[in-house]
Design a protein around this motif. Structure first.
Motif, PDB file in Angstrom:
ATOM      1  N   MET A  19       0.644  -1.250  -0.140  1.00 55.51           N
ATOM      2  CA  MET A  19       0.110   0.111   0.051  1.00 55.51           C
ATOM      3  C   MET A  19       0.623   0.940   0.167  1.00 55.51           C
ATOM      4  N   SER A  20       2.174   0.760   0.150  1.00 56.39           N
ATOM      5  CA  SER A  20       3.159   2.451   0.727  1.00 56.39           C
ATOM      6  C   SER A  20       3.603   3.062  -0.796  1.00 56.39           C
ATOM      7  N   ARG A  21       3.054   1.911  -1.754  1.00 56.83           N
ATOM      8  CA  ARG A  21       3.889   2.175  -2.939  1.00 56.83           C
ATOM      9  C   ARG A  21       2.771   2.289  -3.951  1.00 56.83           C
ATOM     10  N   SER A  22       1.897   2.150  -3.459  1.00 56.74           N
ATOM     11  CA  SER A  22       0.115   2.644  -3.983  1.00 56.74           C
ATOM     12  C   SER A  22       0.683   4.612  -4.660  1.00 56.74           C
ATOM     13  N   PRO A  23       0.240   5.394  -5.390  1.00 57.42           N
ATOM     14  CA  PRO A  23       0.176   6.477  -5.217  1.00 57.42           C
ATOM     15  C   PRO A  23      -1.265   6.736  -4.958  1.00 57.42           C
ATOM     16  N   LEU A  24      -2.202   6.483  -5.309  1.00 59.40           N
ATOM     17  CA  LEU A  24      -3.172   6.421  -4.844  1.00 59.40           C
ATOM     18  C   LEU A  24      -3.506   6.316  -3.578  1.00 59.40           C
ATOM     19  N   GLU A  25      -2.963   5.266  -3.546  1.00 64.12           N
ATOM     20  CA  GLU A  25      -3.216   5.277  -1.629  1.00 64.12           C
ATOM     21  C   GLU A  25      -2.872   5.532  -0.611  1.00 64.12           C
ATOM     22  N   ILE A  26      -1.262   6.344  -1.031  1.00 64.85           N
ATOM     23  CA  ILE A  26      -0.304   7.702  -0.547  1.00 64.85           C
ATOM     24  C   ILE A  26      -1.598   8.521  -0.255  1.00 64.85           C
ATOM     25  N   THR A  27      -1.760   8.910  -1.765  1.00 73.66           N
ATOM     26  CA  THR A  27      -2.694  10.196  -1.599  1.00 73.66           C
ATOM     27  C   THR A  27      -4.148  10.243  -0.620  1.00 73.66           C
ATOM     28  N   PHE A  28      -5.128   9.169  -1.148  1.00 72.42           N
ATOM     29  CA  PHE A  28      -6.142   8.893  -0.280  1.00 72.42           C
ATOM     30  C   PHE A  28      -5.823   9.091   1.143  1.00 72.42           C
ATOM     31  N   ALA A  29      -4.711   8.488   2.146  1.00 73.36           N
ATOM     32  CA  ALA A  29      -4.538   8.401   3.723  1.00 73.36           C
ATOM     33  C   ALA A  29      -3.624  10.020   3.967  1.00 73.36           C
ATOM     34  N   VAL A  30      -3.458  10.318   3.239  1.00 72.99           N
ATOM     35  CA  VAL A  30      -2.294  11.836   3.434  1.00 72.99           C
ATOM     36  C   VAL A  30      -3.585  12.848   3.089  1.00 72.99           C
ATOM     37  N   LEU A  31      -4.224  12.616   2.420  1.00 74.37           N
ATOM     38  CA  LEU A  31      -5.283  14.420   2.369  1.00 74.37           C
ATOM     39  C   LEU A  31      -6.486  13.978   3.201  1.00 74.37           C
ATOM     40  N   VAL A  32      -7.664  13.051   2.274  1.00 78.93           N
ATOM     41  CA  VAL A  32      -8.544  12.887   3.277  1.00 78.93           C
ATOM     42  C   VAL A  32      -8.727  12.730   4.953  1.00 78.93           C
ATOM     43  N   PRO A  33      -7.754  12.035   5.898  1.00 81.13           N
ATOM     44  CA  PRO A  33      -7.954  12.826   7.442  1.00 81.13           C
ATOM     45  C   PRO A  33      -7.696  14.181   7.036  1.00 81.13           C
ATOM     46  N   LEU A  34      -7.335  14.891   6.751  1.00 77.91           N
ATOM     47  CA  LEU A  34      -6.662  16.364   6.993  1.00 77.91           C
ATOM     48  C   LEU A  34      -7.470  17.051   6.716  1.00 77.91           C
ATOM     49  N   VAL A  35      -8.696  17.116   5.431  1.00 79.80           N
ATOM     50  CA  VAL A  35     -10.192  17.142   4.910  1.00 79.80           C
ATOM     51  C   VAL A  35     -10.734  16.750   6.570  1.00 79.80           C
ATOM     52  N   TYR A  36     -10.756  15.871   6.767  1.00 77.23           N
ATOM     53  CA  TYR A  36     -12.180  15.260   7.509  1.00 77.23           C
ATOM     54  C   TYR A  36     -11.819  16.697   8.708  1.00 77.23           C
ATOM     55  N   ALA A  37     -10.092  16.443   9.365  1.00 73.01           N
ATOM     56  CA  ALA A  37      -9.659  17.038  10.429  1.00 73.01           C
ATOM     57  C   ALA A  37     -10.405  18.719  10.086  1.00 73.01           C
ATOM     58  N   THR A  38     -10.101  19.169   9.584  1.00 71.30           N
ATOM     59  CA  THR A  38     -10.553  20.622   8.748  1.00 71.30           C
ATOM     60  C   THR A  38     -11.186  20.908   9.145  1.00 71.30           C
ATOM     61  N   LEU A  39     -12.906  20.312   8.490  1.00 64.26           N
ATOM     62  CA  LEU A  39     -13.809  20.194   9.214  1.00 64.26           C
ATOM     63  C   LEU A  39     -14.901  19.573   9.833  1.00 64.26           C
ATOM     64  N   ALA A  40     -14.794  19.046  10.537  1.00 61.70           N
ATOM     65  CA  ALA A  40     -14.753  18.614  11.902  1.00 61.70           C
ATOM     66  C   ALA A  40     -14.364  20.229  13.075  1.00 61.70           C
ATOM     67  N   VAL A  41     -12.791  20.942  12.883  1.00 60.17           N
ATOM     68  CA  VAL A  41     -12.920  21.708  13.392  1.00 60.17           C
ATOM     69  C   VAL A  41     -13.941  22.980  13.456  1.00 60.17           C
ATOM     70  N   TYR A  42     -13.879  23.331  11.895  1.00 59.44           N
ATOM     71  CA  TYR A  42     -14.443  24.443  11.481  1.00 59.44           C
ATOM     72  C   TYR A  42     -16.480  23.976  11.910  1.00 59.44           C
ATOM     73  N   LEU A  43     -16.646  23.093  11.906  1.00 65.69           N
ATOM     74  CA  LEU A  43     -18.319  23.182  12.612  1.00 65.69           C
ATOM     75  C   LEU A  43     -18.117  23.049  14.088  1.00 65.69           C
ATOM     76  N   PHE A  44     -16.988  22.663  15.379  1.00 63.26           N
ATOM     77  CA  PHE A  44     -17.366  22.453  16.556  1.00 63.26           C
ATOM     78  C   PHE A  44     -17.166  24.190  16.950  1.00 63.26           C
ATOM     79  N   ARG A  45     -16.248  24.934  15.963  1.00 62.89           N
ATOM     80  CA  ARG A  45     -15.909  26.195  16.017  1.00 62.89           C
ATOM     81  C   ARG A  45     -17.293  26.875  15.682  1.00 62.89           C
TER      82      ARG A  45
END
Length: 257
Positions: A19-45
């Motif tokens: 999985m660490s050799r797959s560009p798609l897996e790396i992109t998905f694993a890196v970006l999606v959690p940051l999007v979730y975190a940003t939306l969650a923090v703004y919603l709670f604020r």
């Protein structure tokens, strides 16, 4: 037992490397959690609840782990089918549940990055204080939650083996499961008829233990329930996979993409 543990260890390492050799897996694993975190923090604020920003970051991390398990397990089985190796795995002397278990655990292990990324992202970008109520228990609760999610992924893998397109099942299961599990919002805000469904999910109790370690509360009881339900789901997966494997063999549908 020793051979099974060695198989799981080698399998997890192999699939994590893959999985660490797959560009798609790396992109998905890196970006999606940051999007979730940003939306969650703004919603709670926006809701005027700044004291729960750390809870929002942790919840976003749990959502990222679940997404990794759900899509990673389905994608891994689908990849084996496309590569023409799924039949070899099914026909190998090792039982199918033990073959699929390292795949689901590997996706959960990769998903643990989501927890680290969302907590650090909240701290560095939004200044969320890392004030865990039980920091030591938090470090224990997260692996337990990861294991519970992996067992749930193993049960879902039974359907992933049978379906020609695993994404058809994975896509609609993403948001409902993290909602029913209380990963970001408590299950008390959901309709009352959803409570029995939530209580039957190991992800609910794993999430509850992680949130309790974050904001305070009983950590050990939900952790024990998550482990017990995870073991139950593993036993169900062994039973279901036997029937699914027999049906797939009879229909000659393993190789169909």
């Amino acid at each position: 037992m020793r051979r099974a543990l060695r198989l799981v260890r080698v399998g997890v390492r192999t699939h994590v490397t893959y999985m660490s050799r797959s560009p798609l897996e790396i992109t998905f694993a890196v970006l999606v959690p940051l999007v979730y975190a940003t939306l969650a923090v703004y919603l709670f604020r926006a809701a005027g609840d700044p004291d729960r920003l750390l809870t929002a970051s942790v919840g976003a991390g749990l959502m990222g782990i679940w997404s990794s398990v759900l899509f990673g397990s389905g994608g891994a089985v689908q990849n084996q089918r496309w590569l023409g190796t799924l039949e070899v795995l099914v026909l190998s002397p090792t039982r199918l549940p033990l073959v699929l278990l390292p795949i689901t655990l590997a996706t959960a292990v990769v998903g643990t990055y989501s927890m680290v990324a969302t907590v650090l992202w909240g701290r560095l970008l939004f200044g969320v204080p890392l004030s865990f109520a039980h920091p030591v228990l938090f470090l224990v609760a997260v692996p337990v939650c990861v294991l519970a999610l992996g067992m749930m992924g193993l049960l879902l893998a039974a359907a992933f083996v049978l379906l020609r397109n695993a994404n058809a099942l994975a896509n609609p299961l993403d948001a409902p499961i993290w909602l029913l599990s209380g990963m970001l919002l408590p299950i008390t805000v959901l309709p009352a008829w959803t409570r029995p469904i939530s209580w039957a999910l190991p992800t609910t109790w794993g999430s509850r233990s992680v949130h309790a370690a974050t904001s305070g509360g009983d950590v050990l009881t939900p952790m024990g329930i998550a482990l017990a339900l995870g073991a139950l789901y593993a036993l169900l997966a062994v039973a279901v996979l036997g029937r699914v494997e027999h049906r797939a063999r009879a229909a000659a549908s393993l190789a169909l993409a």
